[in-house]
Design an enzyme around this catalytic site. Structure first.
Site, short mmCIF file in Angstrom:
data_model
loop_
_atom_site.label_atom_id
_atom_site.label_comp_id
_atom_site.label_asym_id
_atom_site.label_seq_id
_atom_site.Cartn_x
_atom_site.Cartn_y
_atom_site.Cartn_z
N GLU A 6 0.80 -1.23 0.00
CA GLU A 6 0.00 0.00 0.00
C GLU A 6 0.83 1.27 0.00
O GLU A 6 1.57 1.55 0.94
CB GLU A 6 -0.94 0.02 1.22
CG GLU A 6 -1.87 1.23 1.26
CD GLU A 6 -2.92 1.15 2.35
OE1 GLU A 6 -3.69 2.12 2.49
OE2 GLU A 6 -2.98 0.12 3.06
N LYS A 60 -8.51 -0.97 1.07
CA LYS A 60 -9.49 -1.50 2.01
C LYS A 60 -10.32 -2.52 1.27
O LYS A 60 -10.98 -2.20 0.27
CB LYS A 60 -10.40 -0.40 2.58
CG LYS A 60 -9.84 0.28 3.81
CD LYS A 60 -9.68 -0.71 4.94
CE LYS A 60 -8.78 -0.18 6.02
NZ LYS A 60 -8.36 -1.25 6.93
#
Length: 441
Positions: free
Chosen positions: A230, A247
């Site tokens: 990420e 997410k």
């Protein structure tokens, strides 16, 4: 030593790798106090860092030619938000570390090229090149990966307690106190005598290559080993801000047809999409504090990206930095990352401190680099191992919404942490193993 190590198949985020040694300056913060090159220097590491980062033009061939590399841990983000914590920190883990490097070995994985870049005097370039060449030999996947010792891990809570924390988080959401919150768990094992942090990183890299890998060593008592998928915040020299919050998670499957089905189901999952959307809104708000009015936009929403062990739901937020601000201002208003806290961020972090069982430490913090041209890139510290003098730490978790199922959330946490524990031949302990250990203790 610092190694920012791109891996995996994600382009263009898996393109560049950097190795730096022999820093010009080292800035370390613990318990709100800063040490610069071994001397006490104040209490605001970001302000100190601004005065240390050199200003110079970066060569067009590479995105980084020296400057600052470091990390800010989750507790540093708590301090930035003015939040107290009930959890005791590990004394061997610094809250903030930044080193200034005047030379860097740069690797372009796509073009299969390498450079030694830097600023200031070039008199010792040959010596630096030889050192970084040897360091790269240590982490290249062509070199044999030494076998790791087997290490049993213990969790900071039982599986039942983790599920109960998820259930309590849902009650806060149902009451309208928060919209979403990230609940995590940590596991630790005894560090075997003589275990090399670099060897452990090579073993992690061999099984979990990721676009934002990182190895940061702060002497024999602390090392951060990260295989993060990420990106947190990036800022280019022209002032364009980009963040790509993750997410939403689903497992991979060796059968290509089943694997595509899992990816499609993730994109259609109401809970996962709601979780992702709330973090997109949170990041729009955080970035908006230093962005030019009207420049914040979302060019990509709910994309599925494939990594070694999991599928992730990823979105992108972009903006333009206001005149008079820089990457350090951007870090100050966005730490800690919204994707590992929740919304609203301040209240979600209070709930996290109440429901979690131990200090997060570096986990859920940020690794960053800031160049002489003002460009910055950073990643979220997830899928990471922390090595201290006598322990190995791993952690994982997930975002909780009103649609979360405690059993499913526990399974997702185990899926994420399993690859970390497997480096040392371990698996997440079962409830029975944890209960037995608690009785023995």
């Amino acid at each position: 030593m610092a190694c920012l190590d791109s891996g995996g198949d994600i382009a263009p985020r898996g393109r560049w790798s950097f190795i730096c040694i022999d820093p010009v300056h080292v800035l370390v913060a613990r318990a709100g106090r800063c040490m610069l090159d071994g001397r006490e220097a104040g209490d605001d590491p970001l302000a100190l860092l601004r005065g240390l980062v050199p200003s110079f033009s970066c060569p067009v061939q590479v995105p980084f030619a020296g400057g600052a590399i470091g990390f800010a841990d989750y507790r540093f983000g708590q301090r930035a938000m003015g939040l107290a914590t009930r959890h005791e920190a590990d004394p061997w883990q610094p809250e903030f570390v930044a080193a200034i490097y005047d030379h860097v070995m740069v690797f372009d994985r796509h073009a299969r090229q390498a450079w030694v870049a830097g600023y200031g005097t070039q008199a010792d370039t040959a010596r630096q090149r030889e050192k970084v060449r040897r360091l790269w030999d240590m982490v290249t996947p062509d070199a044999p990966v030494p076998p790791m010792p087997r290490v049993p891990f213990m969790a900071d809570r039982t599986p039942r307690a983790y599920r109960q924390a998820v259930a309590r988080a849902r009650k806060y959401i149902a009451a309208g106190d928060i919209f979403q919150v990230n609940i995590t768990s940590r596991m630790w094992g005894d560090r075997p005598p003589g275990l090399s942090a670099m060897a452990a990183y090579r073993a992690l890299r061999a099984t979990s290559a990721a676009p934002f890998g990182a190895f940061l060593s702060c002497g024999p008592d602390f090392a951060l080993l990260c295989a993060s998928p990420e990106r947190f915040i990036s800022l280019d020299a022209a002032g364009t801000i980009t963040t790509r919050p993750i997410k939403g998670t689903a497992p991979r499957d060796p059968d290509p047809v089943r694997d595509r089905q899992l990816a499609h189901a993730l994109r259609q999952d109401d809970k996962e999409c709601a979780e992702n959307l709330m973090i997109v809104d949170l990041m729009r708000n955080d970035i908006g504090q230093v962005a030019r009015i009207g420049s914040v936009r979302v060019p990509e929403l709910f994309s599925v990206e494939r990594f070694v062990h999991v599928h992730h739901l990823v979105s992108e937020v972009r903006a333009t930095l206001q005149a008079g601000h820089d990457g350090i201002d951007l870090l100050r208003v966005t730490l800690p990352p919204g994707s590992v806290t929740g919304a609203p961020k301040h209240r979600a972090m209070q709930v996290i401190d109440e429901l979690e069982s131990s200090a997060r430490g570096p986990y859920c913090g940020v690794v960053f680099r800031i160049g002489g041209d003002g460009a910055m890139d950073s990643s979220v510290i997830i899928r990471a191992l922390t090595l201290t003098r006598d322990r190995i730490w791993a952690a994982a978790g997930g975002g909780i919404t009103i649609l979360s199922d405690p059993d499913r959330e526990y399974d997702e946490m185990c899926l994420k942490i399993a690859a970390l524990l497997a480096v040392f031949g371990g698996m997440p302990p079962t409830g029975e193993e944890q209960a037995s250990e608690e009785k023995r203790g």
